[in-house]
Write an enzyme that holds these catalytic residues in place. Structure first.
Site, PDB file in Angstrom:
ATOM      1  N   THR A   1      -0.380 -12.136 -12.588  1.00 25.61           N
ATOM      2  CA  THR A   1       0.081 -11.816 -11.235  1.00 25.61           C
ATOM      3  C   THR A   1      -0.487 -10.462 -10.794  1.00 25.61           C
ATOM      4  OG1 THR A   1       2.084 -13.114 -11.553  1.00 25.61           O
ATOM      5  CG2 THR A   1       2.154 -11.477  -9.808  1.00 25.61           C
TER       6      THR A   1
ATOM      7  N   HIS B   1       0.008 -14.695 -22.325  1.00 23.59           N
ATOM      8  CA  HIS B   1       1.185 -15.450 -22.811  1.00 23.59           C
ATOM      9  C   HIS B   1       1.068 -16.954 -22.557  1.00 23.59           C
ATOM     10  CE1 HIS B   1       3.687 -16.194 -19.068  1.00 23.59           C
ATOM     11  NE2 HIS B   1       2.888 -15.265 -18.592  1.00 23.59           N
TER      12      HIS B   1
ATOM     13  N   SER C   1      -4.039 -14.913 -18.407  1.00 21.14           N
ATOM     14  CA  SER C   1      -2.779 -14.338 -18.862  1.00 21.14           C
ATOM     15  C   SER C   1      -2.547 -14.708 -20.327  1.00 21.14           C
ATOM     16  CB  SER C   1      -1.647 -14.894 -17.995  1.00 21.14           C
ATOM     17  OG  SER C   1      -0.441 -14.307 -18.371  1.00 21.14           O
TER      18      SER C   1
ATOM     19  N   ASN D   1      -0.845 -25.525 -12.555  1.00 19.73           N
ATOM     20  CA  ASN D   1       0.224 -25.357 -13.534  1.00 19.73           C
ATOM     21  C   ASN D   1       1.329 -26.404 -13.416  1.00 19.73           C
ATOM     22  OD1 ASN D   1       0.244 -23.563 -11.127  1.00 19.73           O
ATOM     23  ND2 ASN D   1       2.369 -23.268 -11.702  1.00 19.73           N
TER      24      ASN D   1
ATOM     25  N   THR E   1      -1.387   4.174 -19.560  1.00 13.12           N
ATOM     26  CA  THR E   1      -1.726   4.096 -20.982  1.00 13.12           C
ATOM     27  C   THR E   1      -1.897   2.639 -21.399  1.00 13.12           C
ATOM     28  OG1 THR E   1      -0.552   6.139 -21.385  1.00 13.12           O
ATOM     29  CG2 THR E   1      -0.941   4.741 -23.312  1.00 13.12           C
TER      30      THR E   1
ATOM     31  N   GLN F   1      -4.520 -21.337 -16.392  1.00  8.21           N
ATOM     32  CA  GLN F   1      -4.140 -22.529 -17.180  1.00  8.21           C
ATOM     33  C   GLN F   1      -5.341 -23.178 -17.880  1.00  8.21           C
ATOM     34  OE1 GLN F   1      -1.092 -23.423 -17.883  1.00  8.21           O
ATOM     35  NE2 GLN F   1       0.112 -22.288 -16.377  1.00  8.21           N
TER      36      GLN F   1
ATOM     37  N   CYS G   1       7.357 -19.628 -13.292  1.00  6.28           N
ATOM     38  CA  CYS G   1       6.966 -18.304 -12.812  1.00  6.28           C
ATOM     39  C   CYS G   1       7.604 -18.005 -11.468  1.00  6.28           C
ATOM     40  CB  CYS G   1       5.457 -18.208 -12.676  1.00  6.28           C
ATOM     41  SG  CYS G   1       4.668 -18.413 -14.240  1.00  6.28           S
TER      42      CYS G   1
END
Ligand code: PLP
Length: 375
Positions: A71, A200, A198, A150, A236, A178, A321
């Site tokens: 995102t 995850h 992404s 998705n 960071t 995806q 999401c």
């Protein structure tokens, strides 16, 4: 034991990678921007992660940037394009994009005086290249298309669109979230200016997004501050996350062929059982092999999802999401699925960790639950 079928929402990390992540957080916690050797080691690890990701996607490491999620990457790319539009006002996208794209464009419209066109898919969930290209005119400065959807798993003609846009002064972003571990996705041909990923979604950690920005394609820094990520995304760096994400990406790609074959077989078994129970399949035939979106008329999505979760079988109504109440039903609406069926859609999404036994139990629970809920 839980049976997890919500992998388009997020995936489980492999145990050794979760352990590696924990040990990096515990032992290798130095700031990669520090001058001491402890910090320099982390800086090297971060670059190692960038190189591994670049290698997986066949691009130059300088074209890879780490962010906090897809995102964020999508926001960065879409919002940055505004600065390079000159007098042009138009963005072309599809109406089945993830909300990260659609709601960012909605916001840009209110703050930046731009317009955008959402091209609807055909009834099979796939957007017509001709229809999309017919919207691209001299006013257009950006095109954004997802690679795989998705909600239904449909694969979009993202590469063909990129090839057709070549030579035109239009920026092109592909939401490739995806794809990793599901279809071959390679940027070697340079068919787009930007792509988002992404971690995850491919058994990597949460909190790691990846941006591909082709060399020479314009981009403006999104988060300003200490100048990290070559001045593009300050803050960071999440070294453990990036490193583990890069290994997860490599594993997902290495296992893709075998995993897709197994999942295609599982997908067919599920489709057969769903049809035998009177269900309707919303996923097109040549979709990514891990996804099956189906509807059982008369049983609302949330009712079936809740009933199955009582049995420790977890699946999605659509896109996790989005907020719980506003899922991915709009994707089915855009395909022209009857609203009474769209509101009864469930998304079964597998991963390479899904076993034969998981699928057998899912089918058994559907056979038990669907007839009970129908009456
Ligand atoms: N794009 C697509 C196609 C997605 O499926 C998702 C998440 O489901 C996103 C973008 C957003 O990803 P993230 O959760 O990393 O922000």
């Amino acid at each position: 034991m839980i049976r997890y079928f919500d992998n388009n929402a997020t995936t489980q990390m492999e145990r050794d990678l979760a352990k590696l992540m924990a040990s990096l957080c515990e032992e290798e916690y130095a700031n990669p921007n520090s001058m001491h050797s402890f910090g320099l080691k982390q800086a090297r690890r971060h670059e190692e992660a960038r190189e591994r990701v670049a290698h997986c996607l066949s691009v130059d490491p300088r074209e890879i940037f780490f962010t906090s999620c897809a995102t964020e990457t999508i926001n960065w790319i879409l919002r940055s394009s505004i600065f390079f539009r000159g007098k042009r006002k138009k963005i072309v996208t599809t109406s089945i994009e993830h909300k990260a794209v659609l709601n960012t464009l909605r916001d840009l419209k209110t703050i930046s005086n731009i317009e955008y066109r959402e091209v609807a898919p055909e009834s099979d969930g796939i957007v017509s290249v001709d229809k999309l290209l017919s919207e691209v005119d001299d006013e257009t400065f950006l095109v954004s298309v997802m690679a795989a959807n998705n909600v239904t798993g449909s694969i979009q003609p993202y590469e063909e669109i990129g090839m057709a846009l070549r030579g035109r002064a239009v920026l092109y972003h592909v939401d490739a979230v995806q794809t990793i571990g599901k279809i071959p996705f390679n940027l070697q041909k340079g068919f787009c200016d930007y792509a988002s990923f992404s971690a995850h979604k491919f058994h990597g950690p949460k909190g790691v997004g990846i941006a591909y920005v082709k060399r020479g394609s314009p981009i403006k820094p999104f988060i300003t501050g200490g100048g990290q990520e070559r001045g593009m995304r300050a803050g960071t760096q999440n070294v453990p996350g990036a490193l583990v994400a890069s290994i997860a990406m490599q594993r997902a790609i290495e296992n893709m062929e075998t995993s897709s074959r197994r999942l295609r077989d599982f997908q067919q078994q599920i489709v057969k059982s769903v049809k035998a129970l009177g269900g309707v399949v919303n996923t097109p035939e040549d979709s990514i092999s891990n996804t099956v979106n189906v509807s059982f008329a008369g049983i609302r999505s949330e009712v079936l999802v809740n009933a199955l979760s009582q049995e420790d079988v977890y699946l999605g109504t659509s896109s996790a999401c989005s907020s719980r109440s506003d899922g991915g039903q709009y994707v089915l609406d855009e395909m022209g699925v009857d609203p009474s069926l769209a509101s009864c859609s469930i998304r079964i999404s597998m991963s390479r960790f899904t076993t034969k036994e998981d699928v057998a139990i899912l089918i058994e629970k559907l056979k038990k639950t669907v007839p009970l809920l129908k009456f």
